[in-house]
Design a protein around this motif. Structure first.
Motif, PDB file in Angstrom:
ATOM      1  N   ARG A  75       0.836  -1.207   0.000  1.00  0.00           N
ATOM      2  CA  ARG A  75       0.000   0.000   0.000  1.00  0.00           C
ATOM      3  C   ARG A  75       0.867   1.253   0.000  1.00  0.00           C
ATOM      4  N   ARG A  76       1.923   1.260   0.826  1.00  0.00           N
ATOM      5  CA  ARG A  76       2.826   2.419   0.861  1.00  0.00           C
ATOM      6  C   ARG A  76       3.480   2.623  -0.499  1.00  0.00           C
ATOM      7  N   ARG A  78       2.349   1.646  -3.441  1.00  0.00           N
ATOM      8  CA  ARG A  78       1.321   2.106  -4.381  1.00  0.00           C
ATOM      9  C   ARG A  78       1.019   3.583  -4.173  1.00  0.00           C
ATOM     10  N   ASP A  79       0.897   3.994  -2.915  1.00  0.00           N
ATOM     11  CA  ASP A  79       0.583   5.394  -2.624  1.00  0.00           C
ATOM     12  C   ASP A  79       1.721   6.320  -3.065  1.00  0.00           C
ATOM     13  N   ARG A  82       1.486   6.692  -6.781  1.00  0.00           N
ATOM     14  CA  ARG A  82       0.343   7.530  -7.184  1.00  0.00           C
ATOM     15  C   ARG A  82       0.653   9.009  -7.002  1.00  0.00           C
ATOM     16  N   THR A  83       1.372   9.357  -5.931  1.00  0.00           N
ATOM     17  CA  THR A  83       1.653  10.766  -5.676  1.00  0.00           C
ATOM     18  C   THR A  83       2.720  11.334  -6.609  1.00  0.00           C
TER      19      THR A  83
END
Length: 85
Positions: A75-76, A78-79, A82-83
Motif C-alpha cells: 500500500r505504501r 502504491r501510494d 500515485r503521488t
C-alpha cells in the motif's frame, strides 16, 4: 471490488488463490524472471492478471488481516507511485 466469495455468514473470505497471490507478493525473489515464472507455474495466470488481483487485494480488509506486513508495504509503495504521477 474483491474477487473473494462470500462466506457462511456473509463475511468476505480469502480464496486459496488470494492467499497464494499474497504469498508470492510477500517473498523476496532471487533474480529477474523468477517471480514471473512462479506466478505462471503456481497460479497458472499471467503476471498482468497477478498484479490486477494483487491491487484489488490491497483494498481488502481480509487480505490485511491475513498478511498485514505485505499489504501495508505494498500500500505504501502504491501510494508513493500515485503521488509521483
Amino acid at each position: 471490488m474483491c474477487s473473494s466469495p462470500r462466506g457462511y455468514r456473509g463475511e468476505v473470505t480469502l480464496t486459496d488463490q488470494d492467499r497464494a497471490v499474497l504469498d508470492i507478493a510477500g517473498r523476496a525473489w532471487a533474480g529477474p524472471g523468477a517471480k514471473e515464472r512462479a506466478i505462471r507455474e503456481r497460479l497458472g495466470i499471467s503476471p498482468t492478471r497477478f498484479y490486477q488481483l494483487l491491487n484489488a487485494l490491497l483494498d481488502d480488509p481480509e487480505a490485511l488481516a491475513h498478511a498485514p506486513v505485505t499489504v501495508n508495504r505494498l500500500r505504501r509503495t502504491r501510494d508513493t507511485h500515485r503521488t509521483t504521477r
